[in-house]
Design a protein around this motif. Structure first.
Motif, PDB file in Angstrom:
ATOM      1  N   LEU A   1     -72.598   3.436 -19.538  1.00 53.49           N
ATOM      2  CA  LEU A   1     -72.671   3.870 -20.817  1.00 53.49           C
ATOM      3  C   LEU A   1     -74.251   3.803 -21.476  1.00 53.49           C
ATOM      4  O   LEU A   1     -75.014   4.590 -21.855  1.00 53.49           O
ATOM      5  CB  LEU A   1     -71.643   2.819 -21.738  1.00 53.49           C
ATOM      6  N   ALA A   2     -74.632   2.470 -21.102  1.00 54.40           N
ATOM      7  CA  ALA A   2     -76.196   2.288 -21.523  1.00 54.40           C
ATOM      8  C   ALA A   2     -77.165   3.170 -20.727  1.00 54.40           C
ATOM      9  O   ALA A   2     -78.015   3.614 -21.367  1.00 54.40           O
ATOM     10  CB  ALA A   2     -76.600   0.795 -21.132  1.00 54.40           C
ATOM     11  N   ALA A   3     -77.158   3.337 -19.307  1.00 53.38           N
ATOM     12  CA  ALA A   3     -77.715   4.247 -18.873  1.00 53.38           C
ATOM     13  C   ALA A   3     -77.653   5.518 -19.200  1.00 53.38           C
ATOM     14  O   ALA A   3     -78.820   6.467 -19.478  1.00 53.38           O
ATOM     15  CB  ALA A   3     -77.429   4.198 -17.352  1.00 53.38           C
ATOM     16  N   LEU A   4     -76.207   5.983 -19.550  1.00 48.71           N
ATOM     17  CA  LEU A   4     -76.264   7.632 -19.897  1.00 48.71           C
ATOM     18  C   LEU A   4     -76.793   7.679 -21.456  1.00 48.71           C
ATOM     19  O   LEU A   4     -77.488   8.804 -21.801  1.00 48.71           O
ATOM     20  CB  LEU A   4     -74.680   7.673 -19.751  1.00 48.71           C
ATOM     21  N   ALA A   5     -76.543   6.635 -22.240  1.00 49.16           N
ATOM     22  CA  ALA A   5     -76.919   6.710 -23.652  1.00 49.16           C
ATOM     23  C   ALA A   5     -78.625   6.788 -23.597  1.00 49.16           C
ATOM     24  O   ALA A   5     -79.125   7.544 -24.559  1.00 49.16           O
ATOM     25  CB  ALA A   5     -76.275   5.641 -24.351  1.00 49.16           C
ATOM     26  N   ARG A   6     -79.269   6.176 -22.740  1.00 48.06           N
ATOM     27  CA  ARG A   6     -80.625   6.091 -22.768  1.00 48.06           C
ATOM     28  C   ARG A   6     -81.226   7.441 -22.132  1.00 48.06           C
ATOM     29  O   ARG A   6     -82.216   7.953 -22.649  1.00 48.06           O
ATOM     30  CB  ARG A   6     -81.172   4.943 -21.444  1.00 48.06           C
ATOM     31  N   ARG A   7     -80.368   8.135 -21.545  1.00 42.38           N
ATOM     32  CA  ARG A   7     -81.013   9.587 -21.017  1.00 42.38           C
ATOM     33  C   ARG A   7     -80.544  10.529 -21.981  1.00 42.38           C
ATOM     34  O   ARG A   7     -81.012  11.655 -22.016  1.00 42.38           O
ATOM     35  CB  ARG A   7     -80.480   9.896 -19.634  1.00 42.38           C
ATOM     36  N   LEU A   8     -79.503  10.327 -22.713  1.00 42.85           N
ATOM     37  CA  LEU A   8     -79.029  11.455 -23.655  1.00 42.85           C
ATOM     38  C   LEU A   8     -79.820  11.472 -24.742  1.00 42.85           C
ATOM     39  O   LEU A   8     -79.851  12.670 -25.545  1.00 42.85           O
ATOM     40  CB  LEU A   8     -77.472  11.043 -23.972  1.00 42.85           C
ATOM     41  N   VAL A   9     -80.394  10.634 -25.124  1.00 46.54           N
ATOM     42  CA  VAL A   9     -81.691  10.878 -26.232  1.00 46.54           C
ATOM     43  C   VAL A   9     -82.911  11.762 -25.993  1.00 46.54           C
ATOM     44  O   VAL A   9     -83.399  12.222 -26.591  1.00 46.54           O
ATOM     45  CB  VAL A   9     -82.181   9.480 -26.729  1.00 46.54           C
ATOM     46  N   ARG A  10     -83.010  12.046 -24.494  1.00 43.33           N
ATOM     47  CA  ARG A  10     -83.804  12.836 -24.278  1.00 43.33           C
ATOM     48  C   ARG A  10     -83.501  14.165 -24.309  1.00 43.33           C
ATOM     49  O   ARG A  10     -82.562  14.591 -23.428  1.00 43.33           O
ATOM     50  CB  ARG A  10     -84.483  12.564 -22.582  1.00 43.33           C
ATOM     51  N   PRO A  11     -84.202  15.247 -24.841  1.00 49.01           N
ATOM     52  CA  PRO A  11     -83.460  16.458 -24.838  1.00 49.01           C
ATOM     53  C   PRO A  11     -83.596  17.162 -23.583  1.00 49.01           C
ATOM     54  O   PRO A  11     -82.932  17.949 -23.166  1.00 49.01           O
ATOM     55  CB  PRO A  11     -84.566  17.147 -25.755  1.00 49.01           C
ATOM     56  N   ALA A  12     -84.505  16.622 -22.719  1.00 50.39           N
ATOM     57  CA  ALA A  12     -84.870  17.337 -21.190  1.00 50.39           C
ATOM     58  C   ALA A  12     -83.604  17.184 -20.410  1.00 50.39           C
ATOM     59  O   ALA A  12     -83.139  17.987 -19.553  1.00 50.39           O
ATOM     60  CB  ALA A  12     -85.924  17.004 -20.936  1.00 50.39           C
ATOM     61  N   PHE A  13     -83.031  15.870 -20.420  1.00 51.48           N
ATOM     62  CA  PHE A  13     -81.701  15.485 -19.925  1.00 51.48           C
ATOM     63  C   PHE A  13     -80.782  16.477 -20.361  1.00 51.48           C
ATOM     64  O   PHE A  13     -79.892  16.970 -19.415  1.00 51.48           O
ATOM     65  CB  PHE A  13     -81.345  14.138 -19.999  1.00 51.48           C
ATOM     66  N   ARG A  14     -80.401  16.634 -21.413  1.00 52.32           N
ATOM     67  CA  ARG A  14     -79.221  17.400 -22.072  1.00 52.32           C
ATOM     68  C   ARG A  14     -79.546  18.869 -21.654  1.00 52.32           C
ATOM     69  O   ARG A  14     -78.577  19.571 -21.235  1.00 52.32           O
ATOM     70  CB  ARG A  14     -79.256  17.432 -23.666  1.00 52.32           C
ATOM     71  N   GLN A  15     -80.831  19.463 -21.858  1.00 56.55           N
ATOM     72  CA  GLN A  15     -81.027  20.654 -21.497  1.00 56.55           C
ATOM     73  C   GLN A  15     -80.938  21.244 -20.103  1.00 56.55           C
ATOM     74  O   GLN A  15     -80.316  22.019 -19.701  1.00 56.55           O
ATOM     75  CB  GLN A  15     -82.377  21.007 -21.972  1.00 56.55           C
TER      76      GLN A  15
END
Length: 150
Positions: free
Chosen positions: A114-128
């Motif tokens: 969850l923490a690893a995912l949450a850290r990446r989800l705040v990065r727009p590039a990850f979502r995009q």
């Protein structure tokens, strides 16, 4: 070690009437892959967790998750939901849904995920990158590489 996410756990164009429907469809993928032994039991655990606190995150993210005796290995189901589905986020519906399933005895493993995912989800590039990926295999490979290799 089993990959956290594989191509068969990714849905590119999920159509869901609500968060429970979206979660059920993803959980069914986990069950089909042998990662969830009892679909209704697991969904009850997810619903209980969801009742404690909404799992919508800013940026169009739904993050349902649960530790459950019905989960065999830590797993991540992922759906792109073009029409969006409400997970209770303040900024509106989720267009990306990540279902985290962790075995009941898994200790803090799901929190690490969850923490690893949450850290990446705040990065727009990850979502995009997930939004732009051409197929389920690409999504799974990217997310596994980013989150799975803790």
């Amino acid at each position: 070690m089993t990959d956290l996410i594989t191509e068969d756990l990714v849905v590119l164009d999920l159509v869901a009437k609500d968060k429970a429907d979206a979660t059920r469809q993803l959980a069914a993928k986990l069950q089909a892959a042998g990662r969830v032994t009892d679909l209704d039991g697991f969904l009850a655990d997810v619903a209980a967790r969801e009742a404690q606190m909404a799992t919508g995150m800013p940026g169009g993210i739904g993050l349902p998750h649960a530790r459950s005796e019905h989960v065999t290995v830590p797993s991540l189901g992922l759906a792109r939901v073009p029409a969006g589905v409400d997970f209770g986020a303040p900024d509106g519906p989720a267009t990306l849904v990540f279902l985290i399933a962790a075995p009941a005895g898994g200790g803090s493993e799901h929190l690490t995920i969850l923490a690893a995912l949450a850290r990446r989800l705040v990065r727009p590039a990850f979502r995009q990158t997930i939004i732009d990926a051409p197929d389920a295999a690409s999504v799974a490979k990217y997310v596994q590489g980013e989150v799975g290799g803790q």
